[in-house]
Design an enzyme around this catalytic site. Sequence first.
Site, PDB file in Angstrom:
ATOM      1  CB  CYS A 124      -0.934  -0.018   1.214  1.00  0.00           C
ATOM      2  SG  CYS A 124      -2.105   1.340   1.255  1.00  0.00           S
ATOM      3  CB  CYS A 125       3.827   2.292   2.043  1.00  0.00           C
ATOM      4  SG  CYS A 125       3.209   2.768   3.669  1.00  0.00           S
ATOM      5  CB  CYS A 205      -2.394   6.998   5.969  1.00  0.00           C
ATOM      6  SG  CYS A 205      -1.484   7.411   4.469  1.00  0.00           S
ATOM      7  CB  CYS A 208      -1.350   3.365   8.998  1.00  0.00           C
ATOM      8  SG  CYS A 208      -1.926   2.365   7.626  1.00  0.00           S
ATOM      9  CB  CYS A 231       5.975   5.264   5.272  1.00  0.00           C
ATOM     10  SG  CYS A 231       6.961   6.478   4.411  1.00  0.00           S
TER      11      CYS A 231
HETATM   12  S1  SF4 Z   1       0.445   4.643   5.715  1.00  0.00           S
HETATM   13 FE1  SF4 Z   1      -1.193   3.084   5.605  1.00  0.00          FE
HETATM   14  S2  SF4 Z   1      -2.829   3.880   4.270  1.00  0.00           S
HETATM   15 FE2  SF4 Z   1      -0.983   5.188   4.021  1.00  0.00          FE
HETATM   16  S3  SF4 Z   1       0.007   4.377   2.233  1.00  0.00           S
HETATM   17 FE3  SF4 Z   1       0.972   3.348   3.992  1.00  0.00          FE
HETATM   18  S4  SF4 Z   1      -0.240   1.473   4.403  1.00  0.00           S
HETATM   19 FE4  SF4 Z   1      -1.412   2.777   2.965  1.00  0.00          FE
END
Ligand code: SF4
Length: 246
Positions: A124-125, A205, A208, A231
């Site tokens: 996701c990151c 985010c 998280c 991240c």
């Molecule tokens: S901090 Fe969480 S929601 Fe944001 S990009 Fe990374 S995994 Fe995704």
Amino acid sequence: MMFQTNARADLCDKARVLSMRYGNQGGAEALCGAIREDFPGRIGLVSSFGSDSAVLLHMVAQIDPRVPVIFLQTQKHFPETIAYRDTLVRHLGLRNIQNITPRPAHLKADDPRGELHKSDPDLCCHVRKTLPLLVALRSLSCWITGRKRYQTPTRGKMALFEAEDRWIKMNPLAAWNAADIADYMRDHCLPEHPLKPMGYMSIGCAPCTRAVKYGEDVRAGRWAESDKTECGIHFVNGRMVRGAPG
Ligand code: SF4
């Protein structure tokens, strides 16, 4: 291959020379030198508009409000962070905010339901931060981060300037601690992130990030339900580091 090896060695040498020139301490004076003399027109600040971000944003605005400020708009931020971004942009007179979003094709392929952070936060990151950042950095030679040595053991020996992939990375607040940040915020009457009084000491985010409890580390609220701690927008030797500082 030989050229790449030489280019990498040159970049490492350049980072070392710059760190020595500024005494490895940083602060506004080093930042001014980097913006005006070392990388004119080729340097930008990557900001999360989090709890400490106002300090560097203020320094950059004082030196040159036209310096690009890159905000990785992951589309998962707290509404309070977006409002804070807009407040600081107005308050500081920043003139070159770049809101960088993930590519729709990448979201469609990897995160069609917007829930990837639950099953694979590293991916996701990667999709929402790392890939968009690589695009945003294309026209730059140096990018500025807000990381500090006191924050985590892995940041403890962080140099003022680092060579990373094709870029020089500058950490002007490397030698600062929490008290330095608080003093600077107070001395310059900088507005606070609206979530900080509620215990959000490090803000990323929304899915998280949680508030930290009394006695916890300032970054304990980041990815609190997993062993992920960082991240991943930083790269080492040309490769993304899953779990690198963000
Ligand atoms: S901090 Fe969480 S929601 Fe944001 S990009 Fe990374 S995994 Fe995704």
